[in-house]
Design a protein around this motif. Structure first.
Motif, PDB file in Angstrom:
ATOM      1  N   ASP A   1       0.849  -1.190   0.000  1.00 34.68           N
ATOM      2  CA  ASP A   1       0.000   0.000   0.000  1.00 34.68           C
ATOM      3  C   ASP A   1       0.884   1.239   0.000  1.00 34.68           C
ATOM      4  N   VAL A   2       0.661   2.120  -0.995  1.00 38.56           N
ATOM      5  CA  VAL A   2       1.505   3.302  -1.140  1.00 38.56           C
ATOM      6  C   VAL A   2       0.738   4.608  -0.964  1.00 38.56           C
ATOM      7  N   TRP A   3      -0.581   4.549  -0.981  1.00 30.60           N
ATOM      8  CA  TRP A   3      -1.372   5.776  -0.825  1.00 30.60           C
ATOM      9  C   TRP A   3      -2.786   5.404  -0.447  1.00 30.60           C
ATOM     10  N   ASN A   4      -3.393   6.230   0.404  1.00 33.73           N
ATOM     11  CA  ASN A   4      -4.765   6.013   0.843  1.00 33.73           C
ATOM     12  C   ASN A   4      -5.556   7.322   0.721  1.00 33.73           C
ATOM     13  N   PRO A   5      -5.815   7.772  -0.523  1.00 36.67           N
ATOM     14  CA  PRO A   5      -6.572   9.007  -0.705  1.00 36.67           C
ATOM     15  C   PRO A   5      -8.076   8.757  -0.578  1.00 36.67           C
ATOM     16  N   SER A   6      -8.814   9.856  -0.528  1.00 35.97           N
ATOM     17  CA  SER A   6     -10.271   9.724  -0.580  1.00 35.97           C
ATOM     18  C   SER A   6     -10.638   9.130  -1.940  1.00 35.97           C
ATOM     19  N   ASN A   7     -11.819   8.563  -2.030  1.00 32.12           N
ATOM     20  CA  ASN A   7     -12.259   7.985  -3.306  1.00 32.12           C
ATOM     21  C   ASN A   7     -12.276   9.023  -4.416  1.00 32.12           C
ATOM     22  N   ARG A   8     -12.686  10.256  -4.101  1.00 31.26           N
ATOM     23  CA  ARG A   8     -12.743  11.306  -5.116  1.00 31.26           C
ATOM     24  C   ARG A   8     -11.352  11.631  -5.640  1.00 31.26           C
ATOM     25  N   VAL A   9     -10.391  11.796  -4.741  1.00 25.16           N
ATOM     26  CA  VAL A   9      -9.020  12.118  -5.160  1.00 25.16           C
ATOM     27  C   VAL A   9      -8.424  10.951  -5.949  1.00 25.16           C
ATOM     28  N   ALA A  10      -8.667   9.736  -5.491  1.00 25.36           N
ATOM     29  CA  ALA A  10      -8.176   8.564  -6.231  1.00 25.36           C
ATOM     30  C   ALA A  10      -8.745   8.544  -7.648  1.00 25.36           C
ATOM     31  N   GLY A  11     -10.042   8.788  -7.765  1.00 27.23           N
ATOM     32  CA  GLY A  11     -10.690   8.785  -9.077  1.00 27.23           C
ATOM     33  C   GLY A  11     -10.146   9.856 -10.001  1.00 27.23           C
ATOM     34  N   ILE A  12      -9.887  11.047  -9.460  1.00 21.82           N
ATOM     35  CA  ILE A  12      -9.329  12.127 -10.287  1.00 21.82           C
ATOM     36  C   ILE A  12      -7.924  11.770 -10.753  1.00 21.82           C
ATOM     37  N   PHE A  13      -7.084  11.272  -9.841  1.00 21.99           N
ATOM     38  CA  PHE A  13      -5.729  10.892 -10.244  1.00 21.99           C
ATOM     39  C   PHE A  13      -5.761   9.798 -11.310  1.00 21.99           C
TER      40      PHE A  13
END
Length: 121
Positions: A11-23
């Motif tokens: 696991d390298v990052w745990n962003p919010s779902n919105r931020v993950a989706g944008i990236f």
């Protein structure tokens, strides 16, 4: 809700779902523009697996395109994907040398700034 992004099972990052989706969306658009594979899987049950080799090649290629261009709008559009991608790869154990990054001082500074807002996985 948040999403765990992992590279090679780490696991390298745990962003919010919105931020993950944008990236992920931005990375896929960049990949299509250069006819490449980004190596980013689908989000399933709040988890997203990234193929290490494909993602390393993708981010390295984007960085080379960025460094070889004087087109400021293009550089601005690519910078976010590259910076976040570099942070993820460094968390997976890669170095800027491994990626063939030329403007290392610049990217180290950008990654340090962005990484402060990127909760690790």
């Amino acid at each position: 809700m948040s999403c765990y992004l992992s590279i090679s099972g780490r696991d390298v990052w745990n962003p919010s779902n919105r931020v993950a989706g944008i990236f992920i969306g931005h990375a896929r658009i960049a990949a299509r523009a250069y006819a490449m594979e980004a190596g980013i899987g689908e989000i399933i049950d709040d988890e997203c697996s990234i193929d290490h080799r494909l993602f390393l090649d993708f981010i390295s290629t984007l960085a080379a395109k960025y460094e070889g261009s004087n087109n400021q709008p293009l550089r601005g559009l690519l910078e976010g994907v590259i910076t976040v991608g570099l942070v993820l790869l460094m968390r997976a154990g890669d170095s800027l040398d491994d990626m063939g990054i030329k403007e290392q001082a610049y990217w180290q500074e950008r990654c340090a700034q962005v990484a402060t807002g990127m909760p690790p996985g």
